[in-house]
Design an enzyme around this catalytic site. Structure first.
Site, PDB file in Angstrom:
ATOM      1  N   TYR A  94      56.183  82.248  41.595  1.00 22.36           N
ATOM      2  CA  TYR A  94      56.154  83.310  42.408  1.00 22.36           C
ATOM      3  C   TYR A  94      55.465  83.302  43.471  1.00 22.36           C
ATOM      4  O   TYR A  94      55.930  82.905  44.656  1.00 22.36           O
ATOM      5  CB  TYR A  94      55.687  84.496  41.638  1.00 22.36           C
ATOM      6  CG  TYR A  94      56.545  85.187  40.173  1.00 22.36           C
ATOM      7  CD1 TYR A  94      57.214  86.188  40.755  1.00 22.36           C
ATOM      8  CD2 TYR A  94      56.509  84.786  39.243  1.00 22.36           C
ATOM      9  CE1 TYR A  94      58.126  86.633  39.734  1.00 22.36           C
ATOM     10  CE2 TYR A  94      57.384  85.049  38.490  1.00 22.36           C
ATOM     11  CZ  TYR A  94      58.087  86.079  38.415  1.00 22.36           C
ATOM     12  OH  TYR A  94      58.680  86.777  37.477  1.00 22.36           O
ATOM     13  N   HIS A 117      51.878  90.542  31.861  1.00 22.34           N
ATOM     14  CA  HIS A 117      53.014  89.606  31.942  1.00 22.34           C
ATOM     15  C   HIS A 117      53.529  89.037  30.472  1.00 22.34           C
ATOM     16  O   HIS A 117      54.768  88.904  30.408  1.00 22.34           O
ATOM     17  CB  HIS A 117      52.790  88.470  32.948  1.00 22.34           C
ATOM     18  CG  HIS A 117      53.861  87.852  33.401  1.00 22.34           C
ATOM     19  ND1 HIS A 117      53.852  87.057  34.587  1.00 22.34           N
ATOM     20  CD2 HIS A 117      55.040  87.918  33.310  1.00 22.34           C
ATOM     21  CE1 HIS A 117      54.721  86.465  34.955  1.00 22.34           C
ATOM     22  NE2 HIS A 117      55.633  87.202  34.118  1.00 22.34           N
TER      23      HIS A 117
END
Length: 266
Positions: A41, A99
């Site tokens: 990311y 996550h």
């Protein structure tokens, strides 16, 4: 939470991510999913800058980010969240996820830290990601604040029946948010999706997104071009009938595209 969002996975290049988020906001997206500085990311700063430069009010957006496994102890959760807010240039995020339930994840310690952030107004909602039914049950039992959402892979090749059934229970009421909703393009090659797509003058990818919407889950597909963003957006106008849903529900092929060795289902 808007039922169609835009994912930013694998948008590590600042300029690419910035432009992509700006295009998404111009198309009409109001749900943006990003994460901390790991795992392809590296884009919270670009997301925040794109939002700041947009004419869309922050209050009109639903922004979600995540805490990585290595930061799931009490001090790590706070540090990760504060650093994410700093990179995003925001006072709060609408949803903060665990996550993966790995690394330093401890149900009591992790959710106590998340609850403190929620109490302080740094996050609006608490989420988890990649949780099985058993892990979700445990999280609900130990968390003082409600679990708002569970983000998982789902598409017609991975329908997640048990998880959907559990999350929809009145005493659970957890939203499902879906990554890889088109199986990273693999739905394009599935006969049943092709047939339904031809019937409606749509694409198999749009059919997959419409199928998910009929299942009352939120999809956050990644899109790399403005055309792709618009194609996904147009899936909101696609209405599948009972025959379509029955055909898609009968698909026998199964595929999971995100399957880490340390995933809780392995």
């Amino acid at each position: 939470m808007p039922m169609l969002g835009v994912g930013t996975f694998d948008h590590a290049d600042y300029d690419t991510c910035y432009e992509n988020v700006q295009q998404a906001l111009d198309v009409g997206y109001r749900h943006i999913d990003t994460t901390e500085q790991v795992e392809a990311y590296y884009n919270e700063e670009a997301v925040g800058d794109a939002v700041a430069a947009s004419s869309v009010d922050r209050e009109s957006l639903f922004v979600a980010t995540k805490v990585p496994p290595a930061d799931l102890d009490q001090s790590g959760v706070r540090r990760s969240a504060e650093e994410s807010l700093d990179r995003l240039g925001m006072e709060y995020v609408d949803l903060l996820y665990v996550h993966w339930p790995t690394g330093k994840y401890d149900p009591v310690e992790t959710f106590d830290a998340f609850a403190a952030l929620r109490e302080e107004g740094l996050i609006e909602e608490i989420g988890v990601s990649n949780f099985t039914v058993d892990l979700l049950k445990e999280a609900i039992d130990v968390a003082d604040a409600p679990i708002f959402a569970n983000q998982v892979e789902m598409h017609p090749l991975l329908p997640q029946e048990d998880l959907r059934e559990f999350c929809s229970r009145d005493d659970v009421d957890v939203e499902l948010v879906v990554y890889s909703p088109i199986a990273r393009g693999d739905v394009e090659h599935v006969t049943e999706l092709q047939e339904v797509a031809r019937k409606h003058g749509a694409t198999p990818e749009q059919v997959s997104l419409a199928w998910l919407r009929e299942k009352n889950v939120t999809a956050i597909p990644r899109a790399t071009t403005e055309d792709h963003l618009r194609e996904n957006w147009l899936s909101l106008a696609l209405e599948l009938d009972d025959e379509d849903m029955a055909k898609l529900d009968a698909i026998k092929e199964r595929e999971r595209v995100v399957n880490r060795d340390d995933a809780p289902w392995n």
